[in-house]
Design a protein around this motif. Structure first.
Motif, PDB file in Angstrom:
ATOM      1  N   ASP A 161       4.571  21.757   8.639  1.00 35.29           N
ATOM      2  CA  ASP A 161       3.769  22.582   9.549  1.00 35.29           C
ATOM      3  C   ASP A 161       2.290  22.558   9.185  1.00 35.29           C
ATOM      4  O   ASP A 161       1.420  22.527  10.053  1.00 35.29           O
ATOM      5  N   LYS A 162       2.036  22.558   7.880  1.00 35.37           N
ATOM      6  CA  LYS A 162       0.637  22.587   7.428  1.00 35.37           C
ATOM      7  C   LYS A 162      -0.073  21.268   7.757  1.00 35.37           C
ATOM      8  O   LYS A 162      -1.204  21.274   8.262  1.00 35.37           O
ATOM      9  N   VAL A 163       0.594  20.146   7.474  1.00 33.47           N
ATOM     10  CA  VAL A 163      -0.049  18.849   7.739  1.00 33.47           C
ATOM     11  C   VAL A 163      -0.258  18.660   9.244  1.00 33.47           C
ATOM     12  O   VAL A 163      -1.309  18.194   9.678  1.00 33.47           O
ATOM     13  N   ILE A 164       0.727  19.086  10.042  1.00 38.51           N
ATOM     14  CA  ILE A 164       0.578  18.978  11.507  1.00 38.51           C
ATOM     15  C   ILE A 164      -0.586  19.853  11.977  1.00 38.51           C
ATOM     16  O   ILE A 164      -1.410  19.427  12.788  1.00 38.51           O
ATOM     17  N   ARG A 165      -0.669  21.070  11.426  1.00 40.92           N
ATOM     18  CA  ARG A 165      -1.767  21.972  11.837  1.00 40.92           C
ATOM     19  C   ARG A 165      -3.121  21.363  11.502  1.00 40.92           C
ATOM     20  O   ARG A 165      -4.038  21.339  12.325  1.00 40.92           O
ATOM     21  N   LEU A 166      -3.248  20.813  10.281  1.00 40.43           N
ATOM     22  CA  LEU A 166      -4.530  20.225   9.879  1.00 40.43           C
ATOM     23  C   LEU A 166      -4.847  18.978  10.702  1.00 40.43           C
ATOM     24  O   LEU A 166      -5.997  18.764  11.101  1.00 40.43           O
ATOM     25  N   ALA A 167      -3.831  18.148  10.959  1.00 35.81           N
ATOM     26  CA  ALA A 167      -4.068  16.936  11.758  1.00 35.81           C
ATOM     27  C   ALA A 167      -4.508  17.330  13.170  1.00 35.81           C
ATOM     28  O   ALA A 167      -5.439  16.734  13.729  1.00 35.81           O
ATOM     29  N   ALA A 168      -3.864  18.359  13.746  1.00 34.17           N
ATOM     30  CA  ALA A 168      -4.234  18.809  15.091  1.00 34.17           C
ATOM     31  C   ALA A 168      -5.663  19.351  15.097  1.00 34.17           C
ATOM     32  O   ALA A 168      -6.467  19.010  15.969  1.00 34.17           O
ATOM     33  N   GLU A 169      -6.009  20.153  14.087  1.00 34.66           N
ATOM     34  CA  GLU A 169      -7.381  20.673  13.989  1.00 34.66           C
ATOM     35  C   GLU A 169      -8.386  19.531  13.878  1.00 34.66           C
ATOM     36  O   GLU A 169      -9.453  19.564  14.498  1.00 34.66           O
ATOM     37  N   PHE A 170      -8.016  18.542  13.057  1.00 31.82           N
ATOM     38  CA  PHE A 170      -8.934  17.414  12.832  1.00 31.82           C
ATOM     39  C   PHE A 170      -9.193  16.664  14.137  1.00 31.82           C
ATOM     40  O   PHE A 170     -10.339  16.338  14.458  1.00 31.82           O
ATOM     41  N   ILE A 171      -8.126  16.433  14.897  1.00 27.11           N
ATOM     42  CA  ILE A 171      -8.285  15.714  16.172  1.00 27.11           C
ATOM     43  C   ILE A 171      -9.070  16.576  17.162  1.00 27.11           C
ATOM     44  O   ILE A 171     -10.000  16.090  17.811  1.00 27.11           O
ATOM     45  N   CYS A 172      -8.724  17.864  17.245  1.00 24.51           N
ATOM     46  CA  CYS A 172      -9.451  18.754  18.170  1.00 24.51           C
ATOM     47  C   CYS A 172     -10.944  18.759  17.853  1.00 24.51           C
ATOM     48  O   CYS A 172     -11.782  18.508  18.728  1.00 24.51           O
ATOM     49  N   LEU A 195      -7.586  14.525  26.492  1.00 27.90           N
ATOM     50  CA  LEU A 195      -6.305  14.482  25.773  1.00 27.90           C
ATOM     51  C   LEU A 195      -5.409  15.646  26.194  1.00 27.90           C
ATOM     52  O   LEU A 195      -4.224  15.668  25.872  1.00 27.90           O
ATOM     53  N   GLY A 196      -5.990  16.626  26.873  1.00 23.74           N
ATOM     54  CA  GLY A 196      -5.195  17.744  27.392  1.00 23.74           C
ATOM     55  C   GLY A 196      -5.355  19.041  26.615  1.00 23.74           C
ATOM     56  O   GLY A 196      -4.606  19.993  26.835  1.00 23.74           O
ATOM     57  N   GLY A 197      -6.314  19.078  25.670  1.00 21.08           N
ATOM     58  CA  GLY A 197      -6.581  20.327  24.955  1.00 21.08           C
ATOM     59  C   GLY A 197      -5.641  20.573  23.788  1.00 21.08           C
ATOM     60  O   GLY A 197      -4.837  19.726  23.406  1.00 21.08           O
ATOM     61  N   GLU A 198      -5.754  21.781  23.251  1.00 20.31           N
ATOM     62  CA  GLU A 198      -5.132  22.124  21.964  1.00 20.31           C
ATOM     63  C   GLU A 198      -3.603  21.940  21.920  1.00 20.31           C
ATOM     64  O   GLU A 198      -3.072  21.354  20.981  1.00 20.31           O
ATOM     65  N   ASP A 199      -2.895  22.436  22.934  1.00 27.67           N
ATOM     66  CA  ASP A 199      -1.423  22.361  22.881  1.00 27.67           C
ATOM     67  C   ASP A 199      -0.937  20.913  22.925  1.00 27.67           C
ATOM     68  O   ASP A 199      -0.017  20.534  22.190  1.00 27.67           O
ATOM     69  N   LYS A 200      -1.570  20.115  23.772  1.00 27.12           N
ATOM     70  CA  LYS A 200      -1.181  18.700  23.886  1.00 27.12           C
ATOM     71  C   LYS A 200      -1.501  17.955  22.586  1.00 27.12           C
ATOM     72  O   LYS A 200      -0.742  17.091  22.139  1.00 27.12           O
ATOM     73  N   ILE A 201      -2.632  18.304  22.000  1.00 23.64           N
ATOM     74  CA  ILE A 201      -3.030  17.642  20.752  1.00 23.64           C
ATOM     75  C   ILE A 201      -2.103  18.068  19.613  1.00 23.64           C
ATOM     76  O   ILE A 201      -1.719  17.249  18.779  1.00 23.64           O
ATOM     77  N   HIS A 202      -1.685  19.315  19.602  1.00 17.36           N
ATOM     78  CA  HIS A 202      -0.725  19.768  18.589  1.00 17.36           C
ATOM     79  C   HIS A 202       0.599  19.011  18.737  1.00 17.36           C
ATOM     80  O   HIS A 202       1.195  18.570  17.744  1.00 17.36           O
ATOM     81  N   ALA A 203       1.037  18.820  19.974  1.00 20.80           N
ATOM     82  CA  ALA A 203       2.286  18.080  20.224  1.00 20.80           C
ATOM     83  C   ALA A 203       2.127  16.621  19.783  1.00 20.80           C
ATOM     84  O   ALA A 203       3.045  16.030  19.190  1.00 20.80           O
ATOM     85  N   LEU A 204       0.959  16.055  20.038  1.00 19.48           N
ATOM     86  CA  LEU A 204       0.692  14.673  19.614  1.00 19.48           C
ATOM     87  C   LEU A 204       0.728  14.566  18.091  1.00 19.48           C
ATOM     88  O   LEU A 204       1.358  13.660  17.531  1.00 19.48           O
ATOM     89  N   ALA A 205       0.085  15.516  17.407  1.00 18.09           N
ATOM     90  CA  ALA A 205       0.065  15.514  15.934  1.00 18.09           C
ATOM     91  C   ALA A 205       1.479  15.640  15.376  1.00 18.09           C
ATOM     92  O   ALA A 205       1.810  15.034  14.347  1.00 18.09           O
ATOM     93  N   THR A 206       2.330  16.404  16.041  1.00 15.90           N
ATOM     94  CA  THR A 206       3.730  16.559  15.608  1.00 15.90           C
ATOM     95  C   THR A 206       4.460  15.222  15.691  1.00 15.90           C
ATOM     96  O   THR A 206       5.152  14.813  14.736  1.00 15.90           O
ATOM     97  N   THR A 207       4.290  14.524  16.804  1.00 14.91           N
ATOM     98  CA  THR A 207       4.937  13.211  16.957  1.00 14.91           C
ATOM     99  C   THR A 207       4.411  12.237  15.905  1.00 14.91           C
ATOM    100  O   THR A 207       5.187  11.490  15.302  1.00 14.91           O
ATOM    101  N   ILE A 208       3.099  12.257  15.672  1.00 13.02           N
ATOM    102  CA  ILE A 208       2.512  11.345  14.679  1.00 13.02           C
ATOM    103  C   ILE A 208       3.143  11.607  13.305  1.00 13.02           C
ATOM    104  O   ILE A 208       3.594  10.682  12.628  1.00 13.02           O
ATOM    105  N   PHE A 209       3.209  12.879  12.915  1.00 14.41           N
ATOM    106  CA  PHE A 209       3.758  13.198  11.592  1.00 14.41           C
ATOM    107  C   PHE A 209       5.220  12.761  11.490  1.00 14.41           C
ATOM    108  O   PHE A 209       5.636  12.165  10.493  1.00 14.41           O
ATOM    109  N   ASP A 210       5.995  13.027  12.528  1.00 14.71           N
ATOM    110  CA  ASP A 210       7.421  12.679  12.480  1.00 14.71           C
ATOM    111  C   ASP A 210       7.617  11.160  12.467  1.00 14.71           C
ATOM    112  O   ASP A 210       8.553  10.665  11.821  1.00 14.71           O
ATOM    113  N   LEU A 211       6.736  10.414  13.128  1.00 15.10           N
ATOM    114  CA  LEU A 211       6.819   8.947  13.055  1.00 15.10           C
ATOM    115  C   LEU A 211       6.477   8.461  11.644  1.00 15.10           C
ATOM    116  O   LEU A 211       7.117   7.549  11.124  1.00 15.10           O
TER     117      LEU A 211
END
Ligand code: HEM
Length: 120
Positions: free
Chosen positions: A43-54, A10-26
């Motif tokens: 910011d909190k929900v995106i951070r948790l979603a990114a952590e969860f995916i990572c 998936l491209g690691g942490e930064d890419k997954i954080h960017a993906l989580a941001t798009t998911i939340f905004d959608l």
């Protein structure tokens, strides 16, 4: 055969954080679920979603949020809302040019979580 973890592919942490941001905004634009997120701390929900995916795809991060049952208990989430959330995730993965195989693996994980999220 490529044996690297889904996290790496998936491209690691930064890419997954960017993906989580798009998911939340959608989700915030999706009429089927946006009301669920009106009071959310973005910011909190995106951070948790990114952590969860990572953490769930083989990354070294630990997930610091609630387990899926505790996080969604009392929300009485419907099948329709579940499909809407998965649709947003697929759309986000396409926007981020995630490979076909990686998208399928993500879908399998999401599908396996369904009983921990629906109608609690
Ligand atoms: C597809 C599988 C899903 C996953 C992997 C997932 C994951 C998560 C995670 C990691 C959190 C943060 C938990 C915490 O606060 O500690 C969360 C919160 C939440 N989820 Fe889900 N979720 C899923 C499906 C859904 C669905 C279908 C809905 C209904 C629309 C939903 C609505 C929410 C809401 C409203 C919150 C709280 C947000 C906030 O704190 O403001 N989730 N979810």
């Amino acid at each position: 055969m490529n044996s690297s973890s889904l996290y790496e592919r998936l491209g690691g942490e930064d890419k997954i954080h960017a993906l989580a941001t798009t998911i939340f905004d959608l989700h915030r634009q999706n009429p089927a679920v946006r009301n669920r997120y009106v009071d959310s701390d973005r910011d909190k929900v995106i951070r948790l979603a990114a952590e969860f995916i990572c953490a769930g795809t083989g990354g070294p991060q630990s997930y610091t949020g609630l387990d899926m049952v505790s996080a969604h208990r009392g929300m009485n989430i419907s099948e329709e809302e579940y499909v809407a959330v998965v649709d947003d995730i697929v759309q986000a993965m396409q926007q981020h040019d995630i490979g076909e195989r990686e998208q399928q693996e993500m879908l399998m994980i999401l599908w396996s979580l369904k009983p921990e999220i629906l109608r609690l």
